[in-house]
Design an enzyme around this catalytic site. Structure first.
Site, PDB file in Angstrom:
ATOM      1  N   HIS A  40      29.145  39.937  37.285  1.00 19.14           N
ATOM      2  CA  HIS A  40      30.058  40.797  36.232  1.00 19.14           C
ATOM      3  C   HIS A  40      31.500  40.092  35.981  1.00 19.14           C
ATOM      4  CE1 HIS A  40      31.786  42.616  39.780  1.00 19.14           C
ATOM      5  NE2 HIS A  40      32.728  43.377  39.046  1.00 19.14           N
ATOM      6  N   HIS A  65      41.628  46.020  44.942  1.00 27.07           N
ATOM      7  CA  HIS A  65      41.729  45.390  43.654  1.00 27.07           C
ATOM      8  C   HIS A  65      43.379  45.641  43.197  1.00 27.07           C
ATOM      9  CE1 HIS A  65      37.575  46.510  43.933  1.00 27.07           C
ATOM     10  NE2 HIS A  65      37.236  45.869  43.082  1.00 27.07           N
ATOM     11  N   HIS A 111      30.309  48.618  43.515  1.00 26.98           N
ATOM     12  CA  HIS A 111      31.417  49.694  43.884  1.00 26.98           C
ATOM     13  C   HIS A 111      31.966  49.909  42.521  1.00 26.98           C
ATOM     14  CE1 HIS A 111      34.299  45.859  44.626  1.00 26.98           C
ATOM     15  NE2 HIS A 111      34.266  46.250  43.364  1.00 26.98           N
ATOM     16  N   GLU A 119      32.881  38.594  44.246  1.00 27.70           N
ATOM     17  CA  GLU A 119      32.770  39.498  45.221  1.00 27.70           C
ATOM     18  C   GLU A 119      31.796  39.601  46.289  1.00 27.70           C
ATOM     19  OE1 GLU A 119      35.269  43.142  42.972  1.00 27.70           O
ATOM     20  OE2 GLU A 119      33.021  43.185  42.902  1.00 27.70           O
TER      21      GLU A 119
HETATM   22  C1  DHB Z   1      34.478  47.185  37.017  1.00 25.86           C
HETATM   23  C2  DHB Z   1      33.743  46.703  38.197  1.00 25.86           C
HETATM   24  C3  DHB Z   1      34.206  46.361  39.434  1.00 25.86           C
HETATM   25  O1  DHB Z   1      33.715  45.816  40.410  1.00 25.86           O
HETATM   26  C4  DHB Z   1      35.804  46.668  39.465  1.00 25.86           C
HETATM   27  O2  DHB Z   1      36.174  46.396  40.646  1.00 25.86           O
HETATM   28  C5  DHB Z   1      36.400  46.942  38.265  1.00 25.86           C
HETATM   29  C6  DHB Z   1      35.607  47.201  37.048  1.00 25.86           C
HETATM   30  C7  DHB Z   1      33.623  47.521  35.541  1.00 25.86           C
HETATM   31  O3  DHB Z   1      32.304  47.245  35.717  1.00 25.86           O
HETATM   32  O4  DHB Z   1      34.312  47.917  35.042  1.00 25.86           O
HETATM   33 FE    FE Z   2      35.514  45.126  42.150  1.00 23.14          FE
END
Ligand code: DHB
Ligand code: FE
Length: 291
Positions: free
Chosen positions: A203, A69, A22, A250
Site C-alpha cells: 500500500h 504511526h 493492521h 511495513e
Molecule cells: C491505512 C493502512 C495502514 O497500514 C495505516 O497504518 C494507515 C492507513 C489505510 O489503508 O488507510
Molecule cells: Fe500502518
C-alpha cells in the site's frame, strides 16, 4: 518445553507466529458494528478460522511487532526498535478518540529479559516503560481475538520504525527475530509465547502512486515468507518501496516474527489474502512452530 542441556529446567518456547495487516479502518468497522456489511464481510470472514484456531491456542504472552504511526513517538524522538517493558499500555487516541478496546497488559519480566538478552546480542532497543499503543497493535488483537472485555493474554509491544527514514533492513529484522528466539529459549519459566508480525501488505498512502496495490508481489512475499524467509530477508528496502509502495515497507516487521521461528519448516495453519480494505491489500498467515 524443557531445556535440551544442563539441568532439566522448564523454559519458555515459541509456539506459533501470526502475520496480519493492521489497517485502521478495520478497527473502525469492528468498533462501529459494520463487519457484516458487503464491503467488510469478505475481510472478516478471512479471520473466522483464525479466531477458531486462536481460541484453542491462546499463548501466555505475545511479542507483538508493530509500528507506531507518529502516535506514541513524534518526530521529536524516533527509536528504530523499542520494547514495551511496562505493566500496561492504553489504546491511543489517534485523533478520533481511543478505540473502545481493553487496555493491554504487558509482561514486564519477560520483556526485561528479552531486552537484556537482545541488547547483549548487539541490537539497540529503546526501553519503553510508558506509552500508548495505536492501531498498529490494537487492530491485529481485534482481528485475532474479536471483542472480549479483556485481552486473554499478556502482550509485549515491540515497535519498529518504518515511518521515518532510514528504516531497518529486512536482513536486520530477520537477525533481530533470531535474537528474540534465543532470548525466549533462555527464559526460565515454561511460558508459551507467540510472536506476531504486523503491517502491510502492499500500500501507498500518499503521492502520485497513492492507492498502489501489487497482488503478485504480495503473494510472492507470502510464498517466500513461508518457504524461503532467509532469502526474502536479503531483499533491499528499495524493492519494497518500488514493488509494494511506500507503506509496503511495513512488511519488514513480518521478518522479525519469522526470524523467531525454528529452522524447521513451519506448519501453515491459515493463509488469507484479500483486496481491497481501505487503501491496502489484507494479508494474513498463521504458522505453527515445529521444533
Ligand atoms: C491505512 C493502512 C495502514 O497500514 C495505516 O497504518 C494507515 C492507513 C489505510 O489503508 O488507510
Ligand atoms: Fe500502518
Amino acid at each position: 518445553m524443557w531445556a535440551k542441556s544442563g539441568k532439566a529446567s522448564p523454559v519458555a518456547s515459541i509456539s506459533a507466529s501470526v502475520y496480519t495487516s493492521h489497517i485502521p479502518a478495520i478497527g473502525a468497522a469492528l468498533d462501529l458494528g459494520k463487519t457484516a456489511e458487503p464491503y467488510w464481510q469478505p475481510v472478516f470472514s478471512g479471520y473466522q478460522r483464525s479466531k477458531e484456531w486462536m481460541a484453542k491456542h491462546v499463548p501466555d504472552a505475545i511479542v507483538l511487532v508493530y509500528n507506531d504511526h507518529a502516535t506514541a513517538f513524534s518526530l521529536d524522538l524516533v527509536p528504530t526498535f523499542a520494547i514495551g517493558t511496562g505493566e500496561r499500555f492504553m489504546p491511543a487516541d489517534e485523533g478520533w478518540g481511543a478505540r473502545p478496546v481493553p487496555e493491554v497488559l504487558g509482561h514486564p519480566e519477560l520483556a526485561a529479559h528479552i531486552a537484556h538478552s537482545v541488547i547483549q546480542d548487539d541490537f539497540d532497543l529503546t526501553i519503553v516503560n510508558r506509552m500508548d499503543v495505536d492501531h498498529g497493535l490494537t487492530v491485529p488483537l481485534s482481528l485475532m481475538f474479536g471483542q472480549p472485555s479483556a485481552w486473554p493474554c499478556r502482550v509485549i509491544p515491540f515497535a519498529v520504525n518504518v515511518v521515518l527514514y532510514p528504516v531497518p533492513s529486512g536482513r536486520r529484522c530477520w537477525n533481530l527475530g533470531r535474537a528474540i528466539r534465543k532470548a525466549i529459549a533462555l527464559y526460565d519459566e515454561p511460558l508459551k509465547v507467540q510472536v506476531w508480525g504486523t503491517g502491510g501488505m502492499s500500500h501507498q498512502l500518499q503521492g502520485p502512486r497513492a492507492g498502489l496495490i501489487n497482488r503478485e508481489f504480495d503473494q510472492s512475499f507470502l510464498d517466500r515468507l513461508i518457504a524461503d524467509p532467509e532469502g526474502l530477508a536479503q531483499m533491499p528496502h528499495v524493492d519494497y518501496v518500488r514493488e509494494a509502495g511506500s507503506e509496503g515497507i511495513e512488511l519488514v516487521m513480518w521478518l522479525i516474527a519469522r526470524g523467531a521461528m525454528s529452522d524447521r519448516a513451519p506448519t501453515v495453519v491459515h493463509r488469507f489474502y484479500h483486496v481491497p480494505a481501505s487503501n491496502t491489500a489484507v494479508g494474513h498467515l498463521i504458522l505453527e512452530n515445529n521444533e
